[in-house]
Design an enzyme around this catalytic site. Structure first.
Site, short mmCIF file in Angstrom:
data_model
loop_
_atom_site.label_atom_id
_atom_site.label_comp_id
_atom_site.label_asym_id
_atom_site.label_seq_id
_atom_site.Cartn_x
_atom_site.Cartn_y
_atom_site.Cartn_z
N HIS A 160 12.46 9.74 -4.09
CA HIS A 160 13.27 8.70 -3.45
C HIS A 160 14.32 9.29 -2.50
O HIS A 160 14.42 8.91 -1.33
CB HIS A 160 13.94 7.86 -4.56
CG HIS A 160 14.86 6.80 -4.04
ND1 HIS A 160 16.21 7.00 -3.90
CD2 HIS A 160 14.61 5.56 -3.58
CE1 HIS A 160 16.76 5.91 -3.41
NE2 HIS A 160 15.82 5.01 -3.21
N ARG A 281 7.95 0.11 5.16
CA ARG A 281 7.88 -0.09 3.70
C ARG A 281 8.78 -1.27 3.36
O ARG A 281 10.00 -1.13 3.35
CB ARG A 281 8.39 1.16 2.98
CG ARG A 281 7.51 2.40 3.11
CD ARG A 281 8.19 3.56 2.37
NE ARG A 281 7.31 4.67 2.11
CZ ARG A 281 7.34 5.83 2.79
NH1 ARG A 281 8.17 5.98 3.79
NH2 ARG A 281 6.53 6.82 2.48
N ARG A 337 3.73 -3.03 5.78
CA ARG A 337 3.02 -2.88 4.52
C ARG A 337 3.55 -3.88 3.50
O ARG A 337 4.78 -4.06 3.37
CB ARG A 337 3.21 -1.47 3.98
CG ARG A 337 2.47 -1.27 2.68
CD ARG A 337 2.64 0.11 2.16
NE ARG A 337 3.94 0.30 1.55
CZ ARG A 337 4.35 1.46 1.04
NH1 ARG A 337 3.58 2.51 1.12
NH2 ARG A 337 5.54 1.56 0.49
N GLU A 464 -5.13 5.50 -0.04
CA GLU A 464 -4.22 6.42 -0.74
C GLU A 464 -4.66 6.67 -2.17
O GLU A 464 -3.92 7.27 -2.95
CB GLU A 464 -2.78 5.93 -0.67
CG GLU A 464 -2.55 4.49 -1.08
CD GLU A 464 -1.11 4.03 -0.91
OE1 GLU A 464 -0.21 4.85 -0.74
OE2 GLU A 464 -0.89 2.80 -0.96
N GLY A 485 -2.45 7.18 3.25
CA GLY A 485 -1.18 7.37 2.53
C GLY A 485 -1.31 8.67 1.75
O GLY A 485 -1.68 8.70 0.58
N ASN A 487 0.78 10.76 0.63
CA ASN A 487 1.67 11.09 -0.50
C ASN A 487 0.96 10.73 -1.80
O ASN A 487 0.81 11.54 -2.71
CB ASN A 487 2.99 10.30 -0.42
CG ASN A 487 3.73 10.56 0.87
OD1 ASN A 487 3.58 11.61 1.48
ND2 ASN A 487 4.52 9.58 1.30
N ASP A 488 0.49 9.47 -1.87
CA ASP A 488 -0.21 9.05 -3.08
C ASP A 488 -1.59 9.70 -3.17
O ASP A 488 -2.05 10.01 -4.27
CB ASP A 488 -0.34 7.52 -3.12
CG ASP A 488 0.90 6.89 -3.70
OD1 ASP A 488 1.35 7.33 -4.77
OD2 ASP A 488 1.45 5.95 -3.08
N CYS A 550 0.13 7.88 7.44
CA CYS A 550 1.56 7.52 7.34
C CYS A 550 2.24 8.22 6.18
O CYS A 550 3.40 7.95 5.90
CB CYS A 550 1.74 6.01 7.27
SG CYS A 550 0.99 5.29 5.81
C1 PEP Z 1 1.85 7.36 0.84
O1 PEP Z 1 1.54 7.18 -0.34
O2 PEP Z 1 1.49 8.32 1.52
C2 PEP Z 1 2.71 6.37 1.52
C3 PEP Z 1 2.97 6.48 2.80
O3 PEP Z 1 3.26 5.39 0.74
P1 PEP Z 1 4.54 5.62 -0.22
O4 PEP Z 1 5.11 6.96 0.09
O5 PEP Z 1 5.46 4.50 0.07
O6 PEP Z 1 3.92 5.52 -1.58
MG MG Z 2 1.81 5.26 -1.21
#
Ligand code: PEP
Ligand code: MG
Length: 593
Positions: A160, A281, A337, A464, A485, A487-488, A550
């Site tokens: 975060h 977001r 999103r 993602e 996505g 990150n996930d 993203c």
């Molecule tokens: C991701 O998962 O890459 C993404 C962009 O979404 P978030 O970071 O909000 O989960």
């Molecule tokens: Mg995500």
């Protein structure tokens, strides 16, 4: 030397000029003069700061030594970060107290504070503050806004604190595992000493170094011009920087968008050259002010009626933010999103927050505690979030759809060209996507029917989760665009928690088990394989499918090269990384050609 050894001196200047012309680069020369004779011992390209690299590259184009493409090649994209944030005065030598993850670059000094309310209070009194937390949650948002920088003991590069600070262009160091935050004593322990509230700290977010004391910092000329506090004519470095980026834009194929959640961030992103929003977001819109209360009301509502009442409060806030973002991005695409709040980030953490929420809801405290307890998840990142929320509570998606289309019509009626792209998060099957798409289409039909307008829009999805990537052909039959996505996708491909991995990933990298932290540099082999599958299968089914990324990797040089090579249409990254992505996309195109 000119006076005492005029012959050797003239020869040195001539040789230097010849070498610099030969190598078409500034040279770092080593020489000696013996009995009046010049001997050249070594020559190599001179090391330089980012500011010097940009300046030298532009000067050399003007002097006809290199062409524009070569100038673009000469500046390493990641070095631009130095130009976009304040830095610690390089003449200062200091030993760091400790080292954390360089989550968001920039340098900042301030006094340590240990809770968001103190940060706001002391900042309002004119003090520079650094918010120090074990880790942050949305409850800390006002403290992050007030602080010059954020330091956390826990969390990784996509935690975060990292994501929020990066979005704001604010310095943050996270996952600083040598510190132990003792909130009740208002201090933190680090390597045998304590830093108390009110003591000065200086953070270097580019390297993750934390220093004791108030070290001098130098502001960024580029940011001062971009935010309108310095005029272009008084900023020679800015002029070279913007010229170089224009040349880079001529070289690249990938578009560069920004991850921005508010009209203010969208304006900053556009000023840095973003060509649209790749990720808004929507849950981040509720971090500010007292917006978090109706968001919590919605989360803890016991039935649809309670949820609809809370949603009715959230709707005008979303609509006005969407309208502001459409306005800031006039003529450019805006990917919005649907809500994807990991619930634990929004639940009250006891104390004042719970008291306030109980009062707002007219609930006894213990009843609210029972509801909150009932909502707690063992694995919130794999829990009731993303489209799962909109599927179980369709009224949420319906409200968001209405807010988007009403905002689009309002903006259009003010002469703004809107290009909404609505994105469904955390889809693992096509059925989930289709469920959400049909709610959005009904909202569109209803709003546009009543308002008597037509808006062209797209509905697509994030890819993602591994299952989404592996079934991309099915999903592409229904989805008009994919945004990766990562990150996930990294979290779920590795089975590594993005919030906790920061504790041990650095030792993996130190030992060479991982070449890089996969949350920072896209893992081309594993995660990248899934992306390739989704790109190929998606394009086969829908040749004109729009493809972007993203996740945080969208602003990282090597990951951008990967995105170029597999033929994505755009990368999207935090506003302050947009210039880096523009240059990195140009490098990727030049290296591939
Ligand atoms: C991701 O998962 O890459 C993404 C962009 O979404 P978030 O970071 O909000 O989960
Ligand atoms: Mg995500």
């Amino acid at each position: 030397m000119a006076d005492r050894l005029p012959g050797a001196y003239t020869e040195l200047l001539e040789t230097q000029d010849r070498l610099e012309r030969h190598y078409a680069d500034m040279q770092d020369l080593e020489f000696t003069v013996e009995r009046g004779k010049l001997f050249l011992l070594q020559t190599r390209s001179g090391k330089r700061t980012a500011a010097a690299a940009v300046q030298i590259a532009c000067d050399m184009v003007k002097e006809g030594l290199i062409d524009r493409t070569e100038a673009v090649r000469r500046v390493p994209p990641a070095d631009l970060d130095q130009l976009l944030h304040p830095i610690i005065d390089p003449s200062v030598r200091a030993k760091p107290l400790c080292l954390g993850l360089p989550a968001s670059p920039g340098a900042a000094s301030g006094i340590a504070v240990f809770d968001p309310d103190s940060a706001v209070e002391r900042a309002a009194n004119g003090e520079a503050v650094i918010l120090v937390r074990d880790e942050t949650t949305p409850e800390d948002f006002h403290g992050i806004v007030a602080a010059r920088a954020v330091l956390t003991a826990r969390g990784g590069m996509t935690s975060h604190a990292a994501v929020v600070a990066r979005g704001m262009g604010k310095c943050a160091i996270v996952g600083c595992k040598d510190i132990e935050v003792e909130v009740t004593h208002r201090r933190f322990a680090v390597n045998g000493t304590h830093v108390h509230e009110g003591e000065w700290l200086t953070l270097d977010g580019a390297t993750g170094r934390v220093f004791a004391g108030n070290l001098p910092t130098i502001p960024s000329e580029v940011v001062q011009v971009t935010n309108g506090t310095l005029s272009r004519s008084q900023a020679p470095l800015y002029q070279s920087y913007s010229e170089l980026l224009e040349w880079a834009d001529d070289c690249r194929r990938l578009k560069v968008r920004a991850n921005a959640d508010t009209p203010r961030d969208a304006r900053v992103a556009r000023a840095f050259g973003a060509e649209g929003i790749g990720l808004c977001r929507t849950e981040h819109m509720f971090f500010e002010g007292d917006r978090i209360t109706p968001m919590r009301e919605m989360i803890v509502a016991r039935d649809e009626g309670g949820r609809r009442r809370a949603l009715a409060k959230l709707m005008p806030m979303q609509r006005s933010d969407f309208e502001g973002i459409f306005e800031a991005m006039n003529g450019l695409p805006v990917t919005i999103r649907l809500l994807d709040p990991p619930l634990h980030e929004f639940l009250p953490h006891g104390g004042e927050e719970s008291k306030l929420l109980a009062r707002t809801l007219g609930l006894p405290r213990d009843e609210l505690s029972r509801i909150v307890e009932g909502l707690r998840e063992n694995n919130p990142m794999l829990g009731h979030r993303g489209c799962r929320l909109g599927i179980t509570f369709p009224e949420i998606t319906e409200m968001q759809g209405r807010a988007i289309f009403e905002a689009a019509v309002r903006a259009m009626r003010r002469g703004i060209e809107v290009k909404p792209e609505i994105m469904v998060p955390l889809v693992s099957t096509v059925a989930e996507f289709e469920n959400q798409r049909s709610i959005l289409e009904s909202a569109a039909e209803q709003v546009l029917g009543v308002m008597g307008e037509s808006v062209s829009y797209m509905i697509g999805t994030m890819i993602e989760l591994p299952r989404a990537a592996l079934t991309a052909d099915e999903i592409a039959r229904s989805a008009e665009f994919f945004s990766f996505g990562t990150n996930d996708l990294t979290q779920t491909t590795y089975g590594l928690s993005r919030d906790d991995a920061g504790r041990f990933l650095p030792s993996y990298v130190d030992r060479g088990i991982f070449a890089d932290d996969p949350f920072q540099v896209l893992d081309a082999q594993g995660v990248g394989r899934l992306i390739r599958i989704a790109v190929e299968d998606g394009r086969r089914v829908r040749p004109d499918i729009k493809l972007g990324i993203c996740g945080e990797h969208g602003g990282e040089t090597r990951s951008i090269a990967f995105c170029h090579n597999i033929g994505l249409d755009y990368v999207s990254c935090s506003p302050f990384r947009v210039p880096i992505a523009r240059l990195a996309a140009a490098h990727a195109a030049l290296n591939a050609s």
